[in-house]
Design a protein around this motif. Structure first.
Motif, short mmCIF file in Angstrom:
data_model
loop_
_atom_site.label_atom_id
_atom_site.label_comp_id
_atom_site.label_asym_id
_atom_site.label_seq_id
_atom_site.Cartn_x
_atom_site.Cartn_y
_atom_site.Cartn_z
N ASP A 166 -5.47 11.49 20.37
CA ASP A 166 -5.49 10.93 19.02
C ASP A 166 -4.29 11.36 18.18
N ARG A 167 -3.57 12.39 18.63
CA ARG A 167 -2.39 12.88 17.89
C ARG A 167 -1.14 12.20 18.44
N VAL A 168 -0.88 11.00 17.96
CA VAL A 168 0.26 10.20 18.41
C VAL A 168 1.39 10.34 17.39
N PHE A 169 2.59 10.60 17.88
CA PHE A 169 3.75 10.76 17.00
C PHE A 169 4.41 9.42 16.71
N ILE A 170 4.93 8.76 17.74
CA ILE A 170 5.56 7.45 17.57
C ILE A 170 5.19 6.57 18.77
N VAL A 171 5.34 5.27 18.60
CA VAL A 171 5.13 4.29 19.66
C VAL A 171 6.40 3.45 19.76
N THR A 172 7.07 3.51 20.91
CA THR A 172 8.33 2.79 21.10
C THR A 172 8.07 1.54 21.94
N VAL A 173 8.42 0.38 21.39
CA VAL A 173 8.25 -0.90 22.08
C VAL A 173 9.47 -1.76 21.80
N ASP A 174 9.57 -2.89 22.51
CA ASP A 174 10.69 -3.80 22.29
C ASP A 174 10.41 -4.68 21.08
N ASN A 175 11.28 -5.65 20.83
CA ASN A 175 11.23 -6.42 19.59
C ASN A 175 10.35 -7.65 19.66
N ALA A 176 9.46 -7.76 20.63
CA ALA A 176 8.56 -8.91 20.68
C ALA A 176 7.62 -8.90 19.48
#
Length: 415
Positions: A254-264
């Motif tokens: 539950d302790r999420v810092f960031i979520v990296t995804v593409d530009n879709a």
């Protein structure tokens, strides 16, 4: 006197009238020569017979007797005894440790190494075998191959090789143990976890999603672990968000810092869904304001692809030229001769690009740039080069000219 004299004559006449019976009597009278045992297990046993006449086999080392009738018993029990016989010189005590010398990696030639103790352990070898299958991405059936079995019979004859089904269960058990340890680490030892996720569709039109965790341990070492690889219903943002949420709940994260995804655009909806869930869990930072991070590699890819469109015609011409040279061994041999005549010292050859990867386009242009003089000579040596490429002039495809070569040099430097 006449009757007593006739009896022998009758017997002799019956024997002479049935020659077949006479031959059978002779054959049964002769004893058949026994065959030499072909199994190598008889090197360790001595054949004998008991009081009743049943065949027995006596071990040469411990003198234990076994029934060895070829029709009833066979040699399986004898072979099993040899592997367990404590007095057999080839068997060592499994509880006795031995010295083991292992050379240091990268320094095998100078004789340096480490000495450790080793003892035979069936379970430890099975775990190492499962780890090898996973790391080297080998099929489970490889343990049943003849070459692997021969290797183990030479390296460790006492190891009982498991079947492919057993190896598959060992690999799954190995995964469960690792997942349990990682869950425990996420709950007690880890602070914040960064996530990256991506989706794609296979040739069978099945949608897949992969979720990867990135974290730093107590020794300040960066780790990357794939948490989930699963089929999904669609590429819509809400479906992606729910799939990621389910994976986080399964892992207890539950302790999420960031979520990296593409530009879709669907990823914007998916990250928005996760942001609301993290806020409800009370584990977000600054209400998830900086949760969404866009992939820099994907942004660079979009920028480069837009830039390649400016020189798309020139790239297509070089693609056609490379395809022409590589289309037959005779043309490739002639091109190599042109490279030698132009005294171009390069071990690399021409390569084609992949339309979905701009770095492969860079490699193609970089290789073409080295052989500019060779292409000019090849145009002179091969009379069909210009004609075949110029035949597609309707689509802008023809042999590269001086302006195209200038664009290639600039674009290769930029890429």
């Amino acid at each position: 006197m006449s009757q007593e004299g006739e009896a022998p004559n009758l017997i002799s006449s019956e024997q002479s009238s049935n020659p077949t019976d006479s031959n059978q009597t002779v054959r049964t009278a002769r004893k058949r020569k026994g065959m030499k045992p072909r199994s190598d297990v008889w090197d360790h046993f001595t054949k004998s017979a008991d009081e009743v006449g049943e065949p027995k086999a006596s071990c040469k080392y411990c003198e234990r007797e076994f029934c060895c009738d070829p029709k009833k018993n066979g040699t399986t029990s004898l072979r099993n005894h040899i592997t367990l016989c404590k007095k057999f010189p080839g068997n060592m005590n499994t509880t006795q440790t031995q010295l083991n010398y292992q050379p240091i990696k990268g320094q095998e030639g100078d004789g340096s190494g480490t000495i450790s103790i080793w003892k035979f352990d069936q379970e430890a070898i099975r775990n190492a075998l499962a780890r090898m299958i996973i790391i080297d991405e080998l099929p489970f059936k490889s343990v049943e191959k003849e070459g692997f079995r021969h290797l183990m019979s030479v390296a460790c004859p006492r190891f009982h090789i498991p079947s492919r089904s057993t190896v598959a269960r060992d690999c799954y058990q190995f995964f469960l143990e690792k997942r349990s340890k990682l869950k425990k680490f996420f709950r007690h030892s880890c602070q914040r976890i960064s996530l990256t996720t991506d989706t794609w569709s296979s040739l069978q039109k099945i949608n897949y999603m992969c979720l990867t965790a990135h974290y730093i341990d107590s020794d300040w070492k960066l780790h990357k672990k794939i948490l989930n690889f699963c089929p999904i219903s669609s590429h819509k943002g809400e479906a992606l968000g729910k799939a990621n949420e389910k994976c986080l709940l399964d892992w207890g994260i539950d302790r999420v810092f960031i979520v990296t995804v593409d530009n879709a655009s669907s990823n914007d909806v998916a990250v928005g869904y996760l942001r609301r869930r993290l806020i409800n869990w009370g584990s977000s930072i600054l209400q998830g304001k900086f949760l969404h991070v866009r992939c820099v590699a994907h942004i660079i890819n979009l920028v480069v692809c837009d830039g390649l469109k400016e020189v798309e015609i020139a790239i297509d011409r070089f693609q056609a030229a490379v395809k022409y040279v590589r289309s037959s061994p005779a043309r490739l041999k002639l091109f190599k001769k042109c490279v030698e005549n132009e005294r171009i010292k390069s071990k690399s050859l021409l390569c084609l690009d992949v339309s979905t990867r701009w770095n492969s386009t860079y490699l193609m242009l970089k290789s073409v740039e080295k052989f500019e003089k060779a292409f000019y000579r090849f145009d002179v040596e091969d009379p069909f080069f210009s004609g075949e490429l110029d035949s597609g002039d309707v689509d802008g495809i023809r042999k590269p000219d001086h302006e195209d070569w200038e664009k290639v040099r600039k674009m290769a430097t930029l890429l």
